[in-house]
Design a protein around this motif. Structure first.
Motif, PDB file in Angstrom:
ATOM      1  N   ASN A  41      -0.928   0.364  -7.650  1.00 54.36           N
ATOM      2  CA  ASN A  41      -0.703   1.277  -6.549  1.00 54.36           C
ATOM      3  C   ASN A  41      -0.787   0.538  -5.219  1.00 54.36           C
ATOM      4  N   HIS A  42      -0.178   1.157  -4.222  1.00 51.68           N
ATOM      5  CA  HIS A  42      -0.204   0.538  -2.900  1.00 51.68           C
ATOM      6  C   HIS A  42      -1.624   0.393  -2.372  1.00 51.68           C
ATOM      7  N   SER A  43      -2.523   1.268  -2.785  1.00 50.36           N
ATOM      8  CA  SER A  43      -3.892   1.227  -2.286  1.00 50.36           C
ATOM      9  C   SER A  43      -4.693   0.072  -2.851  1.00 50.36           C
ATOM     10  N   GLU A  44      -4.131  -0.668  -3.780  1.00 49.38           N
ATOM     11  CA  GLU A  44      -4.864  -1.767  -4.404  1.00 49.38           C
ATOM     12  C   GLU A  44      -4.596  -3.106  -3.729  1.00 49.38           C
ATOM     13  N   TRP A  45      -3.762  -3.137  -2.728  1.00 54.73           N
ATOM     14  CA  TRP A  45      -3.548  -4.371  -1.980  1.00 54.73           C
ATOM     15  C   TRP A  45      -3.266  -4.022  -0.517  1.00 54.73           C
ATOM     16  N   ARG A  46      -3.476  -4.999   0.349  1.00 55.01           N
ATOM     17  CA  ARG A  46      -3.399  -4.759   1.789  1.00 55.01           C
ATOM     18  C   ARG A  46      -2.195  -5.486   2.389  1.00 55.01           C
ATOM     19  N   ASN A  47      -1.510  -4.793   3.282  1.00 50.64           N
ATOM     20  CA  ASN A  47      -0.452  -5.438   4.057  1.00 50.64           C
ATOM     21  C   ASN A  47      -0.950  -5.659   5.481  1.00 50.64           C
ATOM     22  N   TYR A  48      -0.059  -6.063   6.371  1.00 49.98           N
ATOM     23  CA  TYR A  48      -0.471  -6.355   7.745  1.00 49.98           C
ATOM     24  C   TYR A  48      -1.124  -5.140   8.402  1.00 49.98           C
ATOM     25  N   ASP A  49      -0.529  -3.952   8.199  1.00 53.45           N
ATOM     26  CA  ASP A  49      -1.073  -2.758   8.841  1.00 53.45           C
ATOM     27  C   ASP A  49      -2.475  -2.446   8.341  1.00 53.45           C
ATOM     28  N   ASP A  50      -2.684  -2.585   7.023  1.00 55.77           N
ATOM     29  CA  ASP A  50      -4.000  -2.305   6.459  1.00 55.77           C
ATOM     30  C   ASP A  50      -5.054  -3.280   6.971  1.00 55.77           C
ATOM     31  N   LEU A  51      -4.685  -4.571   7.048  1.00 52.85           N
ATOM     32  CA  LEU A  51      -5.624  -5.571   7.548  1.00 52.85           C
ATOM     33  C   LEU A  51      -5.912  -5.361   9.023  1.00 52.85           C
ATOM     34  N   ASN A  52      -4.895  -4.995   9.785  1.00 50.35           N
ATOM     35  CA  ASN A  52      -5.098  -4.772  11.210  1.00 50.35           C
ATOM     36  C   ASN A  52      -5.915  -3.510  11.457  1.00 50.35           C
ATOM     37  N   GLU A  53      -5.789  -2.541  10.570  1.00 44.13           N
ATOM     38  CA  GLU A  53      -6.537  -1.298  10.724  1.00 44.13           C
ATOM     39  C   GLU A  53      -8.039  -1.526  10.618  1.00 44.13           C
TER      40      GLU A  53
END
Length: 539
Positions: free
Chosen positions: A412-424
Motif C-alpha cells: 500500500n501507499h502508506s507503507e512507503w514515503r515519497n517527497y511529500d510524506d517526508l516533507n510533511e
C-alpha cells in the motif's frame, strides 16, 4: 617516454593481440574519431577530458605535442582504471590506443627538435609568449574568457611537460618553471564564471563597472569583525560567503554560483529603486530589505506555523545590521544551492536553516559553550564539503531508499514515503526531536522492514518507527477528497437544475422572484458540504 607496449603491460590484464585487433576495428567503427573531437570520455575518466581538449587545440600548430598530450591522457586513464572495469573504459582506451599507434610515426617525422622533451619545452615557451604575455599586454581590451582559457591550456601543457621530461630525465628550463609558477598563480584567480568575473583583476571588465554591481560587491566584501578560523588562508577580495564556507564547509563551486546569484539579486532591486545610482554609492538598505523579505517569506511562515521564533536576529549596532542581513541571506542561498533533491522539501530546508542560522548567531556574538568553555562552533564542523557529506547525504539516502522500496514492493501507499510524506514530517513541531546534529536513530531515518512477516510481527509488538504522523494515507474516498471543490460544484449545479426543472424547466425562470429565492438555498447546501469537509479533516 615509455613505449605503448610498456604502458599496456602496467596494471591489469590485456587481451591477446588477435582479439585486440578485432576489438580495435569494432571500436573504430562504433565510436569513430568523433569521440576525441567531442571529448566524450567515460565518467570514471573525466579527469583526462581537459588533456584531450588541449590536444585538439594545439594539433594544428604542433601535431607532435598533441600526440604527447594524448599519450599522457592514455597513461593517466590507465592509472585511473587499470583493469578497464568502468563503463565504456575498455572501448575508449582501445580506440585511443589505435589512434596513438597511427599517429606516432607521422608526428615523429615532423618533430622539429631532437627529443620529445625539447619539443614540448619549446612549444610551451612559444605558447606562453604568444597567448599569455601578448594577451596580458592588451588586458584592457582583451576578452577575459580568452585569457582564462589560455591559462588553463598552459597549466595542462606544463603537466604533460613534466611527465615527458621525467621520462627522458631532462631538466626543465628555469625560465619555463618561472612562467609555470606565474600561470599557476593566475589560474587560481581566473576561475570560470557565469556572468560576473569577481576576481581581483576583473575591475576593468564592463559588467563590473555598473554602479549597482559595485555597490552589491562592496557590501558583500565587508568582513569586518568576523571570527575567521585559525587555519584559514586569507585571500584578496574575500567576502562574507568565503567566511560561511570556512565555517560550515560548503562546496567551492556552490559558493561561486551563489555569490553571483546574491549580487545580481541585490543589484537588480537596487537599480530599480535608484535608477540614477552614483558610481560611489552604497547598497540601498530598502533594496536589501526587499530581497530579504522575498527570500525568507516561506521560512517565516514555517516558524509562525510551528509557533517558533525565527533565527533571524539582528544586532543593535546599526553598522553591523547590513552585514548580518547579508550573512543570513548568503547562508540560506548556500544551503539551497547545495541541497540538490532536498529542494523538493522546502520545509526540510527551513529546518536545516533554522539550526544553522542559530549556530551562526552564536558564533557572531561570541557565545561560549557551558560544557567545553569554548566559543560556539558549527555542529558539523567546517571541514571540506562537510555540509554535503553530513547534512544533505543522510537525508538524501533516506529519500533514495524510500524511492527504491516504492519501485521494488507492491504494498500500500502508506507503507512507503515519497517527497511529500517526508516533507510533511517537518510540518509538525515533533520534527525538532530530530535534533541538531541530527540523530541517526531518529524516526525520520528509520526504514520499513521489507518482509511482510517481519512487518506483521513488528506491528504486534510496537509501532514502526519512521511512519508515524507524516505518511499520506490513501483510500477509495481519496479521489473525492482531492477534488472536493469540483464535486461541490457538481452538487450545487445539480440542485439548481432540479429547481429549474420543477418550476417550468426554462432557464429564463431564474429571474422569477419565487424561483430565485429557492435557488438561493444552494448557499445552505454549500455550508453543509463545508461542514462535512471540516469534520472529515478533523479526524
Amino acid at each position: 617516454m615509455t613505449s605503448l607496449s610498456r604502458t599496456l603491460s602496467r596494471g591489469g590484464p590485456m587481451q591477446p593481440p588477435g582479439q585486440r585487433r578485432i576489438l580495435r576495428t569494432q571500436t573504430a567503427v562504433n565510436l569513430g574519431e568523433q569521440i576525441f573531437d567531442s571529448e566524450v570520455v567515460p565518467s570514471s575518466l573525466v579527469e583526462i577530458a581537459p588533456i584531450l581538449r588541449v590536444a585538439n587545440e594545439v594539433e594544428a600548430s604542433n601535431p607532435r605535442v598533441a600526440y604527447l598530450c594524448r599519450f599522457y591522457a592514455f597513461e593517466k586513464a590507465h592509472r585511473l582504471d587499470p583493469t578497464s572495469s568502468g563503463r565504456g573504459v575498455r572501448q575508449f582506451k582501445t580506440a585511443l590506443l589505435q589512434r596513438l599507434e597511427r599517429e606516432n610515426e607521422p608526428t615523429l617525422r615532423g618533430r622539429a627538435r631532437k627529443s620529445d622533451a625539447r619539443e614540448i619545452q619549446a612549444f610551451y615557451q612559444h605558447y606562453y609568449k604568444k597567448y599569455i604575455q601578448a594577451l596580458q599586454n592588451v588586458s584592457d581590451q582583451v576578452d577575459r574568457a580568452q585569457l582564462t582559457k589560455a591559462y588553463q591550456t598552459a597549466n595542462v601543457l606544463f603537466e604533460v611537460l613534466k611527465a615527458v621530461t621525467q621520462q627522458h630525465s631532462v631538466e626543465v628550463d628555469h625560465e619555463i618553471l618561472e612562467a609555470a609558477d606565474k600561470v599557476k598563480e593566475k589560474t587560481k584567480i581566473y576561475l570560470p564564471f557565469n556572468i560576473l568575473p569577481l576576481d581581483p583583476d576583473s575591475g576593468n571588465q564592463a559588467v563590473m563597472k555598473f554602479p549597482e554591481i559595485q555597490a552589491a560587491a562592496v557590501a558583500l566584501r565587508n568582513t569586518r569583525g568576523l571570527p575567521w578560523p585559525k587555519t584559514y588562508e586569507h585571500k584578496v577580495n574575500e567576502d562574507l560567503l568565503d567566511w560561511l564556507q570556512s565555517m560550515f564547509g560548503f562546496q567551492t563551486d556552490n559558493v561561486s554560483n551563489q555569490r553571483e546569484h546574491l549580487i545580481l539579486l541585490l543589484a537588480n532591486v537596487h537599480i530599480r529603486r535608484n535608477p540614477k545610482t552614483d558610481p560611489q554609492s552604497k547598497l540601498d538598505d530598502n533594496a536589501l530589505n526587499e530581497v530579504m523579505k522575498k527570500l525568507f517569506k516561506n521560512y517565516k511562515k514555517w516558524c509562525k506555523y510551528l509557533d517558533r521564533k525565527s533565527s533571524l536576529w539582528l544586532p543593535t549596532i546599526q553598522q553591523e545590521v547590513q552585514q548580518r542581513k547579508l550573512l543570513y541571506m548568503g547562508l540560506y542561498l548556500l544551503i539551497w544551492g547545495e541541497a540538490a533533491n532536498l529542494r523538493f522539501m522546502p520545509e526540510c530546508i527551513c529546518y536545516i536553516y533554522h539550526h544553522m542560522a542559530f549556530e551562526m548567531y552564536g558564533m557572531l556574538v561570541g557565545n561560549v559553550s557551558a560544557l567545553t568553555g569554548e566559543y560556539v562552533k558549527p555542529a558539523y564542523g567546517g571541514e571540506k564539503e562537510a555540509f554535503l557529506k553530513k547534512v544533505v547525504t543522510p537525508i538524501y539516502l533516506t529519500i533514495a531508499k524510500e524511492a527504491e522500496r516504492s519501485k521494488r514492493e507492491k504494498g500500500n501507499h502508506s507503507e512507503w514515503r515519497n517527497y511529500d510524506d517526508l516533507n510533511e514530517y517537518f510540518w509538525s513541531a515533533e520534527c525538532f526531536r530530530l535534533g541538531w546534529p541530527m540523530r541517526a536513530d531518529a524516526d525520520f531515518f528509520c526504514q520499513h522492514l521489507n518482509s511482510p512477516d517481519q512487518r506483521n510481527e513488528t506491528t504486534r509488538t510496537e509501532k514502526q518507527k519512521g511512519k508515524v504522523n507524516f505518511v499520506e494515507l490513501r483510500s477509495f474516498w481519496h479521489i473525492f477528497r482531492s477534488f472536493d471543490r469540483m464535486w461541490s460544484f457538481f452538487i450545487l449545479a445539480l440542485q439548481v437544475m432540479v429547481i429549474l426543472a420543477w418550476n417550468g424547466g426554462s432557464l429564463g425562470n431564474i429571474f422569477d422572484p419565487v424561483v430565485f429565492k429557492k435557488i438561493l438555498s444552494i448557499f445552505i447546501t454549500s455550508a453543509i458540504l463545508n461542514l462535512g469537509q471540516g469534520l472529515k479533516n478533523m479526524k
